[in-house]
Design a protein around this motif. Structure first.
Motif, PDB file in Angstrom:
ATOM      1  N   SER A 129      -9.145  -0.557   3.985  1.00  0.00           N
ATOM      2  CA  SER A 129      -7.785  -0.350   3.517  1.00  0.00           C
ATOM      3  C   SER A 129      -7.143   0.836   4.237  1.00  0.00           C
ATOM      4  N   ARG A 130      -5.828   0.798   4.321  1.00  0.00           N
ATOM      5  CA  ARG A 130      -5.089   1.930   4.883  1.00  0.00           C
ATOM      6  C   ARG A 130      -4.825   3.006   3.830  1.00  0.00           C
ATOM      7  N   ALA A 131      -5.208   2.759   2.591  1.00  0.00           N
ATOM      8  CA  ALA A 131      -4.850   3.669   1.502  1.00  0.00           C
ATOM      9  C   ALA A 131      -5.396   5.081   1.703  1.00  0.00           C
ATOM     10  N   TRP A 132      -6.681   5.222   1.945  1.00  0.00           N
ATOM     11  CA  TRP A 132      -7.275   6.557   2.050  1.00  0.00           C
ATOM     12  C   TRP A 132      -6.725   7.326   3.254  1.00  0.00           C
ATOM     13  N   PRO A 133      -6.696   6.749   4.459  1.00  0.00           N
ATOM     14  CA  PRO A 133      -6.110   7.500   5.575  1.00  0.00           C
ATOM     15  C   PRO A 133      -4.642   7.870   5.341  1.00  0.00           C
ATOM     16  N   MET A 134      -3.884   6.957   4.749  1.00  0.00           N
ATOM     17  CA  MET A 134      -2.476   7.239   4.483  1.00  0.00           C
ATOM     18  C   MET A 134      -2.329   8.362   3.450  1.00  0.00           C
ATOM     19  N   LEU A 135      -3.145   8.300   2.396  1.00  0.00           N
ATOM     20  CA  LEU A 135      -3.102   9.343   1.374  1.00  0.00           C
ATOM     21  C   LEU A 135      -3.394  10.704   1.994  1.00  0.00           C
ATOM     22  N   LYS A 136      -4.454  10.784   2.802  1.00  0.00           N
ATOM     23  CA  LYS A 136      -4.817  12.067   3.427  1.00  0.00           C
ATOM     24  C   LYS A 136      -3.701  12.590   4.331  1.00  0.00           C
ATOM     25  N   GLN A 137      -3.082  11.696   5.081  1.00  0.00           N
ATOM     26  CA  GLN A 137      -1.998  12.118   5.966  1.00  0.00           C
ATOM     27  C   GLN A 137      -0.819  12.660   5.166  1.00  0.00           C
ATOM     28  N   LEU A 138      -0.454  11.970   4.106  1.00  0.00           N
ATOM     29  CA  LEU A 138       0.699  12.398   3.317  1.00  0.00           C
ATOM     30  C   LEU A 138       0.437  13.712   2.582  1.00  0.00           C
ATOM     31  N   VAL A 139      -0.732  13.856   1.967  1.00  0.00           N
ATOM     32  CA  VAL A 139      -0.988  15.091   1.212  1.00  0.00           C
ATOM     33  C   VAL A 139      -1.255  16.286   2.123  1.00  0.00           C
ATOM     34  N   SER A 140      -1.539  16.041   3.404  1.00  0.00           N
ATOM     35  CA  SER A 140      -1.721  17.164   4.332  1.00  0.00           C
ATOM     36  C   SER A 140      -0.425  17.944   4.496  1.00  0.00           C
ATOM     37  N   GLN A 141       0.688  17.330   4.112  1.00  0.00           N
ATOM     38  CA  GLN A 141       2.000  17.979   4.198  1.00  0.00           C
ATOM     39  C   GLN A 141       2.347  18.760   2.922  1.00  0.00           C
ATOM     40  N   ILE A 142       1.463  18.694   1.926  1.00  0.00           N
ATOM     41  CA  ILE A 142       1.707  19.382   0.660  1.00  0.00           C
ATOM     42  C   ILE A 142       0.787  20.609   0.609  1.00  0.00           C
ATOM     43  N   PRO A 143       1.364  21.809   0.678  1.00  0.00           N
ATOM     44  CA  PRO A 143       0.524  23.010   0.650  1.00  0.00           C
ATOM     45  C   PRO A 143      -0.328  23.077  -0.617  1.00  0.00           C
ATOM     46  N   GLY A 144      -1.590  23.423  -0.438  1.00  0.00           N
ATOM     47  CA  GLY A 144      -2.482  23.625  -1.572  1.00  0.00           C
ATOM     48  C   GLY A 144      -3.249  22.401  -2.023  1.00  0.00           C
ATOM     49  N   THR A 197       0.830  -1.203   0.000  1.00  0.00           N
ATOM     50  CA  THR A 197       0.000   0.000   0.000  1.00  0.00           C
ATOM     51  C   THR A 197       0.863   1.251   0.000  1.00  0.00           C
ATOM     52  N   VAL A 198       1.878   1.271   0.846  1.00  0.00           N
ATOM     53  CA  VAL A 198       2.789   2.426   0.919  1.00  0.00           C
ATOM     54  C   VAL A 198       3.423   2.683  -0.439  1.00  0.00           C
ATOM     55  N   THR A 199       3.889   1.625  -1.082  1.00  0.00           N
ATOM     56  CA  THR A 199       4.533   1.761  -2.393  1.00  0.00           C
ATOM     57  C   THR A 199       3.563   2.329  -3.422  1.00  0.00           C
ATOM     58  N   GLY A 200       2.334   1.809  -3.453  1.00  0.00           N
ATOM     59  CA  GLY A 200       1.341   2.298  -4.407  1.00  0.00           C
ATOM     60  C   GLY A 200       0.977   3.758  -4.186  1.00  0.00           C
ATOM     61  N   ILE A 201       0.761   4.139  -2.941  1.00  0.00           N
ATOM     62  CA  ILE A 201       0.419   5.530  -2.614  1.00  0.00           C
ATOM     63  C   ILE A 201       1.551   6.468  -3.025  1.00  0.00           C
ATOM     64  N   HIS A 202       2.765   6.102  -2.662  1.00  0.00           N
ATOM     65  CA  HIS A 202       3.914   6.959  -3.003  1.00  0.00           C
ATOM     66  C   HIS A 202       4.094   7.085  -4.513  1.00  0.00           C
ATOM     67  N   ARG A 203       3.882   6.005  -5.233  1.00  0.00           N
ATOM     68  CA  ARG A 203       4.037   6.050  -6.700  1.00  0.00           C
ATOM     69  C   ARG A 203       3.029   7.022  -7.316  1.00  0.00           C
ATOM     70  N   CYS A 204       1.801   6.984  -6.817  1.00  0.00           N
ATOM     71  CA  CYS A 204       0.761   7.887  -7.340  1.00  0.00           C
ATOM     72  C   CYS A 204       1.041   9.344  -6.974  1.00  0.00           C
ATOM     73  N   MET A 226     -11.114  11.752  -3.031  1.00  0.00           N
ATOM     74  CA  MET A 226     -10.177  12.222  -4.044  1.00  0.00           C
ATOM     75  C   MET A 226      -9.346  13.361  -3.495  1.00  0.00           C
ATOM     76  N   VAL A 227      -8.187  13.538  -4.104  1.00  0.00           N
ATOM     77  CA  VAL A 227      -7.294  14.641  -3.777  1.00  0.00           C
ATOM     78  C   VAL A 227      -7.001  15.389  -5.065  1.00  0.00           C
ATOM     79  N   ILE A 228      -7.081  16.704  -4.986  1.00  0.00           N
ATOM     80  CA  ILE A 228      -6.670  17.561  -6.099  1.00  0.00           C
ATOM     81  C   ILE A 228      -5.386  18.261  -5.668  1.00  0.00           C
TER      82      ILE A 228
END
Length: 177
Positions: A54-69, A22-29, A78-80
């Protein structure tokens, strides 16, 4: 790291529990979305139950929270990204709901539980325009269509395959297994 660094366009990754699929897939995207403005990535699970657990959605939200905008749309899963790229968490329950966008990449989570036709008739054609990539992840589930892809990947240019058991995982105690 071998999966993350693979130059193959299509990767079949069949591994036991807690291997980092899951980590690998999220990071690749996320990496693709940040590097290529205006691109679209799908994370496709076999059904809403698997996606919900799945851990995908919570992990995605946590990671993109560190990206301004970054804009997180919880109801759409979804994330834009600030550069216009999009990352969607989708279900394969209704394959027709996956039609339309030109995809730069797709992760098929628990891919052996997704109908083969979802790959061959919906997702694979969506990758053609942009020559997008696919990552098939999941735990082993017998000799089904993903097993056939795994076999094909051994000798097909542009394909790679990876396999590891839970027993091989250095972070899981053998006694627990």
């Amino acid at each position: 790291m071998a999966v993350a660094n693979s130059p193959a366009r299509f990767i079949v990754c069949v591994c036991g529990r807690r291997w980092g699929k899951t980590v690998t897939g999220i990071h690749r995207c996320i990496k693709g979305a940040l590097e290529s403005p205006g691109t679209i990535y799908f994370w496709v699970g076999p059904n809403y139950g698997v996606i919900t657990n799945s851990r995908a959605w919570p992990m995605l939200k946590q990671l993109v929270s560190q990206i301004p905008g970054c804009e997180v749309r919880e109801s759409d899963r979804m994330v834009i990204f600030p550069n216009g790229s999009e990352f969607w968490i989708k279900s394969a329950d209704n394959p027709d709901s996956l039609r339309g966008p030109k995809l730069s990449g797709v992760v098929l989570d628990e891919s052996s539980q997704i109908r083969e036709e979802t790959w061959t008739q919906v997702l694979r054609p969506a990758l053609m325009d942009l020559q997008g990539w696919a990552l098939f992840i999941g735990t082993p589930k017998g000799k089904n269509w993903v097993y056939q892809l795994y076999q094909k990947a051994e000798n097909t240019p542009g394909w790679a395959r990876f396999k590891a058991t839970t027993y091989d995982n250095p972070y899981i105690s053998i006694a627990e297994i």
